[in-house]
Motif scaffolding. Structure first.
Motif, PDB file in Angstrom:
ATOM      1  N   GLN A  18     -62.309  38.041  14.271  1.00 23.94           N
ATOM      2  CA  GLN A  18     -61.288  38.929  14.843  1.00 23.94           C
ATOM      3  C   GLN A  18     -60.300  38.149  15.697  1.00 23.94           C
ATOM      4  OE1 GLN A  18     -63.796  41.715  16.907  1.00 23.94           O
ATOM      5  NE2 GLN A  18     -64.017  43.069  15.146  1.00 23.94           N
ATOM      6  N   ALA A  19     -60.823  37.206  16.484  1.00 27.19           N
ATOM      7  CA  ALA A  19     -59.946  36.419  17.350  1.00 27.19           C
ATOM      8  C   ALA A  19     -58.962  35.578  16.529  1.00 27.19           C
ATOM      9  CB  ALA A  19     -60.788  35.527  18.261  1.00 27.19           C
TER      10      ALA A  19
ATOM     11  N   ARG B 270     -57.920  36.129  13.440  1.00 24.08           N
ATOM     12  CA  ARG B 270     -56.944  36.998  12.771  1.00 24.08           C
ATOM     13  C   ARG B 270     -55.818  37.391  13.726  1.00 24.08           C
ATOM     14  NH1 ARG B 270     -61.227  41.070   9.813  1.00 24.08           N
ATOM     15  NH2 ARG B 270     -61.564  39.863   7.896  1.00 24.08           N
ATOM     16  N   GLN B 271     -56.154  37.702  14.955  1.00 25.20           N
ATOM     17  CA  GLN B 271     -55.132  38.086  15.932  1.00 25.20           C
ATOM     18  C   GLN B 271     -54.241  36.896  16.290  1.00 25.20           C
ATOM     19  OE1 GLN B 271     -57.571  39.602  19.089  1.00 25.20           O
ATOM     20  NE2 GLN B 271     -57.948  41.564  18.088  1.00 25.20           N
ATOM     21  N   GLN B 272     -54.831  35.714  16.405  1.00 23.41           N
ATOM     22  CA  GLN B 272     -54.045  34.530  16.761  1.00 23.41           C
ATOM     23  C   GLN B 272     -53.111  34.104  15.635  1.00 23.41           C
ATOM     24  OE1 GLN B 272     -57.188  31.834  17.756  1.00 23.41           O
ATOM     25  NE2 GLN B 272     -57.754  32.939  19.624  1.00 23.41           N
TER      26      GLN B 272
ATOM     27  N   ALA C  87     -51.255  35.861  13.847  1.00 21.99           N
ATOM     28  CA  ALA C  87     -49.987  36.591  13.891  1.00 21.99           C
ATOM     29  C   ALA C  87     -48.976  35.928  14.819  1.00 21.99           C
ATOM     30  CB  ALA C  87     -50.239  38.030  14.343  1.00 21.99           C
TER      31      ALA C  87
END
Length: 307
Positions: free
Chosen positions: A139-140, A142-144, A146
């Protein structure tokens, strides 16, 4: 009965034994734990209390159970509140060990004896723990991705792909253990998927062995009274086993949509004016009660089958 308190650290164990003024320190290693357990086995009906320390206490707990010793694991909040009630505001490893020893002597009858998981449950617990770490990392990243420039995003994509492969491998290992050990009770309602089943098997071995009230308190979905005199406070849930509660919450979200019994119960609570979150927690408790009762029936049938 001999009370024993053990304060657990990453590298060492501080052991306080009733009647002995000195606190013994040993290494938190397999060899040292084996020697310590042999010493504790020589005591007269040892009652051992250990404070939960982020998993560092598990080898000690399992070694004590394998040796047939009585041992209980207490929440750090319980231990700290007991220290305040005893009037001891200072905190060191030795002081904590002595306070746990005092707790063992005073409250051994009220504490719940630790049940060591079976070898396959320990393996499932370790896979489940690793899965949580991989999901968090995934999750971390995937967010980074962007916010990354294209050059870095390419490297991050490779990391994400590797984490996805590891997650798939973990799921295969967990599913193999579920295929071998999961019972129909754990999947008897819609919403009770593989993660809930694995969490229940690995982190809630008491399922089916406790009453509905006891299992609800253990998981942390039982409303606690807050009454004093003529005032009646709002009931709230607190404490319990957070990983099990999270898995139960996700299972309940699905169950109130797709299981007719749980959907009807949720709608009835909402019609009576209950807040959505309050109704959902009540459904969590009901779903847990259903699974607990069906697992209890399975255990009774297994005990009734002649060997």
């Amino acid at each position: 009965m001999t009370a024993v308190g053990i304060d657990v650290g990453k590298a060492s164990l501080d052991v306080a034994i009733e009647g002995r003024p000195a606190v013994m320190r040993v290494a938190n290693s397999t060899a040292a734990i084996r020697k310590l357990v042999r010493k504790l086995a020589d005591l007269d009906q040892a009652r051992i209390v250990v404070e939960a320390t982020g998993g560092y206490e598990e080898p000690l707990l399992e070694a004590c159970c394998d040796a047939g010793l009585w041992v209980a694991r207490v929440n750090p909040r319980q231990a700290r509140n007991f220290a305040r009630a005893a009037g001891d505001m200072a905190k060191t490893d030795a002081i904590d060990a002595r306070l746990l020893c005092l707790m063992a002597g005073m409250f051994a009858d009220r504490l719940q004896r630790y049940q060591a998981p079976l070898p396959w449950q320990r393996e499932l617990r370790d896979w489940l723990r690793r899965r949580g770490q991989v999901v968090t990392a995934l999750q971390a990243h995937r967010q980074q991705m962007a916010m990354c420039p294209p050059s870095i995003r390419t490297l991050a994509a490779k990391t994400v792909a590797a984490l996805r492969r590891e997650l798939a491998a973990i799921d295969r290992q967990m599913q193999a253990l579920l295929d071998a050990h999961a019972t129909p009770a754990l999947g008897s309602c819609k919403g009770l998927g593989p993660i809930f089943q694995a969490t229940s098997l690995a982190l809630l071995p008491e399922l089916g062995a406790l009453s509905r009230r006891q299992i609800a308190r253990l998981v942390g979905v039982a409303p606690m009274n807050r009454d004093s005199g003529q005032s009646s406070g709002v009931r709230r849930i607190r404490g319990g086993r957070a990983p099990v509660r999270v898995a139960l919450y996700m299972a309940t979200l699905s169950a109130v949509r797709w299981d007719e019994t749980m959907k009807a119960h949720y709608k009835q609570l909402r019609a009576r004016g209950k807040l959505a979150k309050v109704a959902l927690v009540a459904c969590m408790r009901k779903l847990l009660t259903i699974v607990n009762a069906r697992r209890r029936d399975e255990l009774r049938m297994e005990a009734a089958v002649p060997i």
